[in-house]
Design a protein around this motif. Structure first.
Motif, short mmCIF file in Angstrom:
data_model
loop_
_atom_site.label_atom_id
_atom_site.label_comp_id
_atom_site.label_asym_id
_atom_site.label_seq_id
_atom_site.Cartn_x
_atom_site.Cartn_y
_atom_site.Cartn_z
N GLY A 1 -8.48 -26.36 26.48
CA GLY A 1 -7.54 -26.88 25.49
C GLY A 1 -7.11 -25.81 24.50
O GLY A 1 -5.94 -25.75 24.11
N GLU A 2 -8.03 -24.95 24.11
CA GLU A 2 -7.70 -23.88 23.17
C GLU A 2 -6.70 -22.89 23.78
O GLU A 2 -5.89 -22.31 23.06
CB GLU A 2 -8.97 -23.15 22.74
N GLU A 3 -6.79 -22.67 25.10
CA GLU A 3 -5.82 -21.79 25.76
C GLU A 3 -4.41 -22.29 25.52
O GLU A 3 -3.48 -21.51 25.26
CB GLU A 3 -6.09 -21.74 27.27
N ILE A 4 -4.24 -23.61 25.59
CA ILE A 4 -2.92 -24.21 25.40
C ILE A 4 -2.58 -24.29 23.92
O ILE A 4 -1.46 -23.98 23.50
CB ILE A 4 -2.90 -25.62 26.03
N TYR A 5 -3.56 -24.69 23.11
CA TYR A 5 -3.36 -24.85 21.66
C TYR A 5 -2.91 -23.54 21.02
O TYR A 5 -2.05 -23.52 20.14
CB TYR A 5 -4.66 -25.33 21.04
N LYS A 6 -3.49 -22.43 21.48
CA LYS A 6 -3.18 -21.13 20.90
C LYS A 6 -2.04 -20.41 21.63
O LYS A 6 -1.71 -19.27 21.31
CB LYS A 6 -4.43 -20.25 20.89
N GLY A 7 -1.44 -21.09 22.61
CA GLY A 7 -0.28 -20.54 23.30
C GLY A 7 -0.58 -19.39 24.22
O GLY A 7 0.32 -18.61 24.56
N ARG A 8 -1.82 -19.26 24.65
CA ARG A 8 -2.18 -18.13 25.52
C ARG A 8 -1.81 -18.38 26.97
O ARG A 8 -1.73 -17.44 27.76
CB ARG A 8 -3.69 -17.86 25.41
N SER A 9 -1.62 -19.64 27.33
CA SER A 9 -1.29 -19.98 28.71
C SER A 9 -0.49 -21.26 28.73
O SER A 9 -0.52 -22.05 27.78
CB SER A 9 -2.58 -20.15 29.53
N SER A 10 0.26 -21.47 29.81
CA SER A 10 1.03 -22.71 29.94
C SER A 10 0.24 -23.77 30.69
O SER A 10 0.58 -24.96 30.67
CB SER A 10 2.35 -22.44 30.66
N VAL A 11 -0.82 -23.36 31.39
CA VAL A 11 -1.69 -24.30 32.10
C VAL A 11 -3.10 -23.72 32.12
O VAL A 11 -3.28 -22.50 32.25
CB VAL A 11 -1.19 -24.59 33.53
N ALA A 12 -4.09 -24.58 31.95
CA ALA A 12 -5.49 -24.16 32.00
C ALA A 12 -6.29 -25.28 32.64
O ALA A 12 -5.92 -26.46 32.54
CB ALA A 12 -6.03 -23.85 30.61
N TYR A 13 -7.40 -24.93 33.27
CA TYR A 13 -8.19 -25.90 34.03
C TYR A 13 -9.65 -25.80 33.63
O TYR A 13 -10.19 -24.70 33.44
CB TYR A 13 -8.04 -25.61 35.52
N ALA A 14 -10.29 -26.96 33.50
CA ALA A 14 -11.72 -27.02 33.22
C ALA A 14 -12.43 -27.76 34.35
O ALA A 14 -12.04 -28.88 34.70
CB ALA A 14 -11.99 -27.73 31.90
N LEU B 1 5.23 -31.63 41.15
CA LEU B 1 5.97 -32.69 40.47
C LEU B 1 5.61 -32.74 38.99
O LEU B 1 6.48 -32.80 38.12
CB LEU B 1 5.69 -34.04 41.13
N ILE B 2 4.32 -32.69 38.69
CA ILE B 2 3.87 -32.77 37.30
C ILE B 2 4.28 -31.53 36.53
O ILE B 2 4.69 -31.61 35.36
CB ILE B 2 2.35 -33.00 37.24
N SER B 3 4.22 -30.37 37.18
CA SER B 3 4.61 -29.13 36.49
C SER B 3 6.11 -29.11 36.19
O SER B 3 6.55 -28.42 35.28
CB SER B 3 4.23 -27.91 37.33
N SER B 4 6.89 -29.90 36.93
CA SER B 4 8.33 -29.96 36.68
C SER B 4 8.65 -30.62 35.34
O SER B 4 9.78 -30.51 34.85
CB SER B 4 9.04 -30.73 37.81
N LEU B 5 7.66 -31.29 34.74
CA LEU B 5 7.86 -31.84 33.41
C LEU B 5 7.96 -30.74 32.36
O LEU B 5 8.40 -30.98 31.23
CB LEU B 5 6.70 -32.78 33.05
N ASP B 6 7.52 -29.54 32.74
CA ASP B 6 7.63 -28.35 31.89
C ASP B 6 6.92 -28.54 30.54
O ASP B 6 7.49 -28.26 29.49
CB ASP B 6 9.10 -27.98 31.67
N LEU B 7 5.68 -29.00 30.63
CA LEU B 7 4.86 -29.20 29.44
C LEU B 7 3.62 -28.32 29.50
O LEU B 7 3.02 -28.18 30.57
CB LEU B 7 4.43 -30.66 29.32
N PRO B 8 3.20 -27.71 28.40
CA PRO B 8 1.91 -27.02 28.39
C PRO B 8 0.82 -28.01 28.81
O PRO B 8 0.72 -29.10 28.24
CB PRO B 8 1.75 -26.59 26.93
N THR B 9 0.02 -27.63 29.81
CA THR B 9 -0.85 -28.60 30.47
C THR B 9 -2.30 -28.15 30.54
O THR B 9 -2.59 -27.02 30.94
CB THR B 9 -0.34 -28.87 31.91
N VAL B 10 -3.20 -29.06 30.17
CA VAL B 10 -4.63 -28.87 30.36
C VAL B 10 -5.07 -29.78 31.50
O VAL B 10 -4.88 -31.00 31.43
CB VAL B 10 -5.43 -29.22 29.09
N VAL B 11 -5.62 -29.20 32.55
CA VAL B 11 -6.10 -29.97 33.70
C VAL B 11 -7.62 -30.09 33.59
O VAL B 11 -8.33 -29.09 33.50
CB VAL B 11 -5.72 -29.28 35.03
#
Length: 343
Positions: free
Chosen positions: A142-155, A310-320
């Protein structure tokens, strides 16, 4: 010069593997516990074999305040009480009292049934350790996305989290990882949580049921026939300020990709776009896979990449966040397939 593709940051800590539930009671039968360490091992191995796609990282310890902001003092106390159990000894709740007529003591492990809603989610001396590091992996992603370091991150969040609420646990879930990440991202904007696990994310729904800043959507099998049975119906739309901000999409048994895609495009995505979120949290369960022992959809490994696209086409910063998925032989392949859709 050819531009190098950005790798997806992936978070996991080996202490998440120290919790080993051996069995569960399912419909009166004692069975081998599906939520085994083999799940994380399968995903971890698959992630490591694709170094060109993923940047594997170890999270820092999650701030205790982030857990306490999402879970009650009593629930946290219960897990701490379980930490004092002898190694190798697990406690399975078997008494589930009427909460209105009970006065529980979270320092007494025998009272765990007050806080639990099933008999398949044990407590032992390693529960807190593994669950808190699972939450730490989610928080770090979540911090990767919150701090703008990545557009998608996975845990690789194991144990999973979407069945846990503020003051209860069950469904193999102890801390609600999606809720922890959502509370972080909420500081900067509106959040949508999309749960694609085969089972309804009842804990996530409960946490945000009266919240108009977090839209919760779960697409799942019919709760009349599948866990968690009591929640996940289309009539559950939120309450108070949150009315209209909860959506449950129920699909029939044997659902294949064309029907799944239709539900996403015609029901889920329009709802998300109307909400105009700033962030997306994807609770990614792979028990929708055709060979999964506890699901009844018929998705193929290749379908998960299509869903990811399909989900990435929403073009939203995403935490998986990893949720269910219990056919361990193919679990890693399915996780990589979904994430490929975001590359």
């Amino acid at each position: 010069m050819k531009k190098e593709k950005t790798k997806i940051p992936v978070y996991f800590h080996t202490k998440q593997m120290e919790f080993h539930p051996k069995y569960e009671w399912a419909l009166g039968n004692r069975i081998k516990h599906p939520e085994s360490t083999k799940r994380a091992e399968s995903i971890f191995k698959a992630i490591k074999s694709h170094k060109e796609l993923f940047d594997l990282k170890e999270p820092e310890r999650i701030p205790l305040a982030s857990i306490r902001a999402n879970h009650s003092y009593e629930l946290v106390t219960l897990y701490n009480s379980a930490a004092s159990l002898p190694d190798g000894q697990a406690f399975y709740p078997s008494v589930f009292p009427d909460k209105k007529k009970s006065r529980p003591d979270p320092t007494n492990i025998k009272h765990a049934g007050f806080y639990c809603f099933d008999s398949g989610t044990p407590l032992d001396s390693k529960t807190w350790l593994a669950a808190s590091w699972s939450a730490a992996s989610a928080y770090a992603a979540g911090e990767e996305i919150y701090k703008g370091r990545s557009s998608v991150a996975y845990a690789i969040s194991r144990p999973p989290g979407h069945h846990a609420s503020k003051d209860s646990y069950g469904g193999y879930c102890y801390f609600n990882n999606a809720a922890i990440v959502a509370k972080l991202l909420k500081k900067k904007g509106r959040v949508v949580i999309l749960d694609i696990d085969f089972h309804h994310g009842n804990g996530t729904q409960e946490v945000f049921y009266k919240d108009d800043k977090v839209l919760t959507i779960s697409i799942h099998g019919d709760p009349r026939d599948y866990f968690p049975f009591f929640w996940g119906f289309s009539s559950e739309i939120g309450a108070g300020k949150g009315e209209g901000y909860n959506l449950n999409v129920i699909l029939p048994p044997k659902t294949k990709f064309p029907a799944y895609k239709k539900a996403l495009l015609e029901t889920v995505f329009p709802t998300i776009k109307r909400f105009e979120p700033d962030y997306l949290i994807l609770s990614a369960g792979f028990d929708t896979y055709k060979l999964d022992p506890v699901g009844d959809f018929l998705l193929e490994t290749s379908d998960f990449e299509k869903i990811g696209k399909l989900i990435s086409s929403l073009d939203l910063p995403t935490v998986v966040l990893q949720e269910g998925g219990y056919f361990t032989k193919d679990l890693g392949k399915n996780a990589v397939s979904l994430l490929r859709g975001f590359v």
